[in-house]
Design a protein around this motif. Structure first.
Motif, PDB file in Angstrom:
ATOM      1  N   SER A  99       6.309  -2.272   3.510  1.00 12.44           N
ATOM      2  CA  SER A  99       6.530  -1.471   2.315  1.00 12.44           C
ATOM      3  C   SER A  99       5.218  -1.194   1.584  1.00 12.44           C
ATOM      4  O   SER A  99       4.330  -2.040   1.526  1.00 12.44           O
ATOM      5  CB  SER A  99       7.481  -2.193   1.351  1.00 12.44           C
ATOM      6  N   ASN A 100       5.149   0.022   1.042  1.00 12.03           N
ATOM      7  CA  ASN A 100       4.110   0.373   0.073  1.00 12.03           C
ATOM      8  C   ASN A 100       4.861   0.741  -1.205  1.00 12.03           C
ATOM      9  O   ASN A 100       5.112   1.902  -1.476  1.00 12.03           O
ATOM     10  CB  ASN A 100       3.277   1.553   0.592  1.00 12.03           C
ATOM     11  N   PRO A 101       5.280  -0.277  -1.945  1.00 14.30           N
ATOM     12  CA  PRO A 101       6.149  -0.012  -3.107  1.00 14.30           C
ATOM     13  C   PRO A 101       5.340   0.422  -4.330  1.00 14.30           C
ATOM     14  O   PRO A 101       4.111   0.379  -4.307  1.00 14.30           O
ATOM     15  CB  PRO A 101       6.762  -1.399  -3.355  1.00 14.30           C
ATOM     16  N   PRO A 102       6.005   0.847  -5.396  1.00 17.19           N
ATOM     17  CA  PRO A 102       5.278   1.136  -6.635  1.00 17.19           C
ATOM     18  C   PRO A 102       4.693  -0.174  -7.173  1.00 17.19           C
ATOM     19  O   PRO A 102       5.428  -1.140  -7.326  1.00 17.19           O
ATOM     20  CB  PRO A 102       6.373   1.643  -7.582  1.00 17.19           C
ATOM     21  N   TYR A 103       3.385  -0.195  -7.414  1.00 17.78           N
ATOM     22  CA  TYR A 103       2.784  -1.455  -7.867  1.00 17.78           C
ATOM     23  C   TYR A 103       1.779  -1.287  -9.001  1.00 17.78           C
ATOM     24  O   TYR A 103       1.082  -2.222  -9.380  1.00 17.78           O
ATOM     25  CB  TYR A 103       2.149  -2.215  -6.693  1.00 17.78           C
ATOM     26  N   ILE A 104       1.675  -0.089  -9.539  1.00 13.75           N
ATOM     27  CA  ILE A 104       0.739   0.103 -10.661  1.00 13.75           C
ATOM     28  C   ILE A 104       1.422  -0.397 -11.946  1.00 13.75           C
ATOM     29  O   ILE A 104       2.605  -0.154 -12.160  1.00 13.75           O
ATOM     30  CB  ILE A 104       0.315   1.581 -10.775  1.00 13.75           C
ATOM     31  N   VAL A 105       0.640  -1.091 -12.764  1.00 11.05           N
ATOM     32  CA  VAL A 105       1.162  -1.642 -14.018  1.00 11.05           C
ATOM     33  C   VAL A 105       1.522  -0.501 -14.975  1.00 11.05           C
ATOM     34  O   VAL A 105       0.782   0.487 -15.079  1.00 11.05           O
ATOM     35  CB  VAL A 105       0.105  -2.563 -14.672  1.00 11.05           C
ATOM     36  N   MET A 165       3.224  -6.062   2.972  1.00 11.91           N
ATOM     37  CA  MET A 165       3.312  -5.177   1.804  1.00 11.91           C
ATOM     38  C   MET A 165       1.929  -4.756   1.317  1.00 11.91           C
ATOM     39  O   MET A 165       1.028  -5.585   1.178  1.00 11.91           O
ATOM     40  CB  MET A 165       4.023  -5.898   0.644  1.00 11.91           C
ATOM     41  N   GLU A 166       1.809  -3.460   1.019  1.00 18.02           N
ATOM     42  CA  GLU A 166       0.593  -2.984   0.346  1.00 18.02           C
ATOM     43  C   GLU A 166       0.704  -3.319  -1.145  1.00 18.02           C
ATOM     44  O   GLU A 166       1.808  -3.378  -1.701  1.00 18.02           O
ATOM     45  CB  GLU A 166       0.446  -1.466   0.521  1.00 18.02           C
ATOM     46  N   HIS A 167      -0.444  -3.548  -1.777  1.00 17.59           N
ATOM     47  CA  HIS A 167      -0.437  -3.842  -3.213  1.00 17.59           C
ATOM     48  C   HIS A 167      -1.749  -3.392  -3.837  1.00 17.59           C
ATOM     49  O   HIS A 167      -2.652  -2.915  -3.141  1.00 17.59           O
ATOM     50  CB  HIS A 167      -0.199  -5.332  -3.455  1.00 17.59           C
ATOM     51  N   ASP A 202      -5.122  13.085  -9.751  1.00 15.53           N
ATOM     52  CA  ASP A 202      -3.965  13.456  -8.938  1.00 15.53           C
ATOM     53  C   ASP A 202      -2.693  12.735  -9.375  1.00 15.53           C
ATOM     54  O   ASP A 202      -1.594  13.278  -9.257  1.00 15.53           O
ATOM     55  CB  ASP A 202      -4.217  13.098  -7.458  1.00 15.53           C
ATOM     56  N   LEU A 203      -2.826  11.488  -9.835  1.00 17.03           N
ATOM     57  CA  LEU A 203      -1.644  10.672 -10.138  1.00 17.03           C
ATOM     58  C   LEU A 203      -0.725  11.313 -11.178  1.00 17.03           C
ATOM     59  O   LEU A 203       0.481  11.097 -11.159  1.00 17.03           O
ATOM     60  CB  LEU A 203      -2.051   9.255 -10.606  1.00 17.03           C
ATOM     61  N   ARG A 204      -1.304  12.140 -12.060  1.00 15.45           N
ATOM     62  CA  ARG A 204      -0.499  12.819 -13.085  1.00 15.45           C
ATOM     63  C   ARG A 204       0.583  13.698 -12.475  1.00 15.45           C
ATOM     64  O   ARG A 204       1.566  14.023 -13.120  1.00 15.45           O
ATOM     65  CB  ARG A 204      -1.390  13.739 -13.936  1.00 15.45           C
ATOM     66  N   VAL A 207       7.170  13.382  -3.473  1.00 14.43           N
ATOM     67  CA  VAL A 207       6.657  12.215  -2.735  1.00 14.43           C
ATOM     68  C   VAL A 207       5.185  11.965  -3.053  1.00 14.43           C
ATOM     69  O   VAL A 207       4.433  12.896  -3.363  1.00 14.43           O
ATOM     70  CB  VAL A 207       6.812  12.380  -1.199  1.00 14.43           C
ATOM     71  N   LEU A 208       4.813  10.698  -2.939  1.00 16.84           N
ATOM     72  CA  LEU A 208       3.409  10.318  -3.082  1.00 16.84           C
ATOM     73  C   LEU A 208       2.600  10.966  -1.955  1.00 16.84           C
ATOM     74  O   LEU A 208       3.097  11.105  -0.847  1.00 16.84           O
ATOM     75  CB  LEU A 208       3.351   8.796  -2.904  1.00 16.84           C
ATOM     76  N   ILE A 209       1.361  11.318  -2.229  1.00 10.35           N
ATOM     77  CA  ILE A 209       0.466  11.842  -1.195  1.00 10.35           C
ATOM     78  C   ILE A 209      -0.041  10.644  -0.373  1.00 10.35           C
ATOM     79  O   ILE A 209      -0.575   9.700  -0.962  1.00 10.35           O
ATOM     80  CB  ILE A 209      -0.706  12.605  -1.839  1.00 10.35           C
ATOM     81  N   PRO A 210       0.152  10.644   0.954  1.00  8.84           N
ATOM     82  CA  PRO A 210      -0.305   9.497   1.741  1.00  8.84           C
ATOM     83  C   PRO A 210      -1.805   9.245   1.540  1.00  8.84           C
ATOM     84  O   PRO A 210      -2.601  10.182   1.516  1.00  8.84           O
ATOM     85  CB  PRO A 210      -0.014   9.910   3.191  1.00  8.84           C
ATOM     86  N   ARG A 211      -2.174   7.965   1.353  1.00  7.07           N
ATOM     87  CA  ARG A 211      -3.564   7.571   1.097  1.00  7.07           C
ATOM     88  C   ARG A 211      -4.192   6.996   2.360  1.00  7.07           C
ATOM     89  O   ARG A 211      -3.521   6.257   3.083  1.00  7.07           O
ATOM     90  CB  ARG A 211      -3.625   6.457   0.051  1.00  7.07           C
ATOM     91  N   PRO A 212      -5.482   7.246   2.556  1.00  2.92           N
ATOM     92  CA  PRO A 212      -6.175   6.609   3.688  1.00  2.92           C
ATOM     93  C   PRO A 212      -6.061   5.078   3.641  1.00  2.92           C
ATOM     94  O   PRO A 212      -5.967   4.437   4.690  1.00  2.92           O
ATOM     95  CB  PRO A 212      -7.632   7.043   3.528  1.00  2.92           C
ATOM     96  N   ASP A 267       7.839   7.258 -10.470  1.00  2.33           N
ATOM     97  CA  ASP A 267       8.633   6.136  -9.959  1.00  2.33           C
ATOM     98  C   ASP A 267       8.122   5.613  -8.616  1.00  2.33           C
ATOM     99  O   ASP A 267       8.516   4.530  -8.180  1.00  2.33           O
ATOM    100  CB  ASP A 267      10.105   6.544  -9.796  1.00  2.33           C
ATOM    101  N   ALA A 268       7.287   6.401  -7.951  1.00  3.64           N
ATOM    102  CA  ALA A 268       6.691   5.934  -6.696  1.00  3.64           C
ATOM    103  C   ALA A 268       5.391   5.188  -6.950  1.00  3.64           C
ATOM    104  O   ALA A 268       4.859   4.526  -6.069  1.00  3.64           O
ATOM    105  CB  ALA A 268       6.431   7.114  -5.758  1.00  3.64           C
ATOM    106  N   LEU A 269       4.873   5.304  -8.168  1.00  2.00           N
ATOM    107  CA  LEU A 269       3.578   4.694  -8.489  1.00  2.00           C
ATOM    108  C   LEU A 269       3.723   3.381  -9.249  1.00  2.00           C
ATOM    109  O   LEU A 269       3.033   2.410  -8.964  1.00  2.00           O
ATOM    110  CB  LEU A 269       2.752   5.666  -9.337  1.00  2.00           C
ATOM    111  N   THR A 270       4.602   3.374 -10.258  1.00  4.31           N
ATOM    112  CA  THR A 270       4.705   2.187 -11.109  1.00  4.31           C
ATOM    113  C   THR A 270       6.126   1.650 -11.119  1.00  4.31           C
ATOM    114  O   THR A 270       7.102   2.413 -11.004  1.00  4.31           O
ATOM    115  CB  THR A 270       4.253   2.484 -12.554  1.00  4.31           C
TER     116      THR A 270
HETATM  117  N1  GLN Z   1      -2.504   3.292  -4.005  1.00  7.45           N
HETATM  118  C1  GLN Z   1      -1.916   4.143  -4.983  1.00  7.45           C
HETATM  119  C2  GLN Z   1      -2.915   4.405  -6.079  1.00  7.45           C
HETATM  120  O1  GLN Z   1      -3.525   3.499  -6.589  1.00  7.45           O
HETATM  121  C3  GLN Z   1      -0.671   3.548  -5.581  1.00  7.45           C
HETATM  122  C4  GLN Z   1       0.436   3.577  -4.596  1.00  7.45           C
HETATM  123  C5  GLN Z   1       1.557   2.709  -4.994  1.00  7.45           C
HETATM  124  O2  GLN Z   1       1.823   2.405  -6.155  1.00  7.45           O
HETATM  125  N2  GLN Z   1       2.240   2.266  -4.022  1.00  7.45           N
HETATM  126  O3  GLN Z   1      -3.110   5.540  -6.444  1.00  7.45           O
END
Ligand code: GLN
Length: 280
Positions: free
Chosen positions: A184-190, A238-240, A200-202, A92-97, A207-210
Motif C-alpha cells: 500500500s501507498n496510503p495517504p500519509y501526509i499530516v 507500505m510506503e510512508h 502539484d499537491l493542490r 487519482v494521485l500522480i504516480p511518483r518515481p 483524500d489520497a494525500l492525507t
Molecule cells: N509521496 C507523496 C507526496 O509527498 C504523498 C503520497 C501519499 O500520501 N501516499 O507528495
C-alpha cells in the motif's frame, strides 16, 4: 508571447513557440507534443511546422492552466511509471518515481504464483506495474473511490494486464483470506502540512494525500488489519513519509510482524517499511 501572455496565434511555428514559451522548456515540449501528437524527435525535425488554429487554441489553454499551477500530468492526462504509461486525472494521485521502490520490493517479496493485494490503488500504478513484471502473480487492487477504479480499470487494459478491482474502504469489502503479499501507498501526509497547499499537491485528491490526522492512522489501520488477510510468512510493505520510518517499524513490531525493516529510495530516504506475518 511573454511570461504573462500565454496566447499562441494560429500559424506560429513550433520553433517560435519553443523560443518564447511562458513555461519551462521541458514542459513546453511535452505540451506541444500532446497538442500536435508529434514525438520529441519530430518536434525538432519539424520545427518549422506551423500550428493550426485548433492546435494554437488548445496550446494557449494548456499554457494558461499550467501557469495557474496545474500539474503537467493532469494537462496531458498521462504519466509514465515503472516504464509503463498510465492515464491520470484529478481523481487519482500522480504516480511518483519514489513509489517505484515499493514496486521493486513487491516483485522481490511475492512468492511464485502468489496472490497480492494493493490497498488504495488510485490509478492502479502499483498493482499494474507489479503484475506486468510478474505475470505469474494474481492481484487484487482496491480503492474507496469509484472514480479512481474507473481509471485503474482503464490502465489495466491499456497495459494488457489482468487485475481484480474491488471497491472497498480498506478491508471492509475484502473476502479473500491469505494474500501472499499486501502492499500500500496510503495517504500519509499530516493534516495541515504546508505541502498540501503548494505546487502539484493542490490539484491532487486530498483524500489520497492525507489521513486528515497525524499521518499514521491509515498506516495503522493497514498494519493492524492485514494480519487477518496475510498467509503465514507473507509480507506487508507500505510506503510512508520521509520522517515516518521509525514510527511505522514500531507499529509493525507492536503488531507482531517479524523481520521488520525499512528500505531507502533513490534519494536515500527511508521510504518503505514492512514486516513478515508469522502465524506461528
Ligand atoms: N509521496 C507523496 C507526496 O509527498 C504523498 C503520497 C501519499 O500520501 N501516499 O507528495
Amino acid at each position: 508571447m511573454s511570461l504573462k501572455d500565454a496566447s499562441v496565434a494560429a500559424g506560429t511555428t513550433i520553433a517560435a513557440i519553443m523560443q518564447r514559451a511562458p513555461v519551462a522548456q521541458l514542459e513546453a515540449r511535452i505540451l506541444l507534443g500532446h497538442v500536435t501528437q508529434l514525438s520529441r524527435v519530430q518536434l525538432i525535425t519539424q520545427s518549422e511546422r506551423a500550428l493550426t488554429a485548433d492546435e494554437a487554441q488548445q496550446l494557449s489553454q494548456l499554457f494558461v492552466r499550467r501557469l495557474a499551477g496545474e500539474p503537467i500530468a493532469y494537462l496531458t492526462g498521462e504519466r509514465e511509471f515503472f516504464g509503463l504509461s498510465f492515464k491520470v486525472s484529478p481523481a487519482v494521485l500522480i504516480p511518483r518515481p519514489d513509489t517505484e521502490l515499493l514496486v521493486e520490493l513487491a516483485i522481490q517479496h511475492l512468492p511464485p504464483q502468489g496472490r497480492a493485494l494493493d490497498m488504495g490503488t488510485g490509478s492502479g500504478a502499483i498493482a499494474i506495474a507489479l503484475v506486468h513484471a510478474r505475470p505469474d502473480a494474481g492481484i487484487t487492487a482496491l480503492d474507496v473511490s469509484a472514480e479512481a477504479l474507473v481509471i485503474a480499470t482503464d490502465n489495466a487494459s491499456k497495459n494488457h494486464v489482468q487485475v481484480e478491482f474491488l471497491r472497498s474502504d480498506w478491508f471492509s469489502a475484502v473476502n479473500t483470506q491469505h494474500f501472499d503479499l499486501i502492499v500500500s501507498n496510503p495517504p500519509y501526509i499530516v493534516q495541515g502540512d504546508p505541502h498540501l497547499s503548494e505546487g502539484d499537491l493542490r490539484f491532487e485528491p486530498v483524500d489520497a494525500l492525507t489521513d486528515h490526522g497525524n499521518g499514521l492512522s491509515d498506516l495503522h489501520t493497514i498494519t493492524s488489519g492485514a494480519r487477518q488477510y496475510l498467509a503465514s510468512g507473507a509480507w506487508l510493505l507500505m510506503e510512508h513519509g520521509y520522517d515516518q520510518a521509525a514510527a511505522v517499524r514500531e507499529m509493525l513490531s507492536a503488531h507482531g510482524y517479524a523481520e521488520v525493516q525499512s528500505w531507502r529510495d533513490l534519494a536515500g530516504i527511508e521510504r518503505v517499511s514492512g514486516g513478515r506475518y508469522d502465524a506461528a
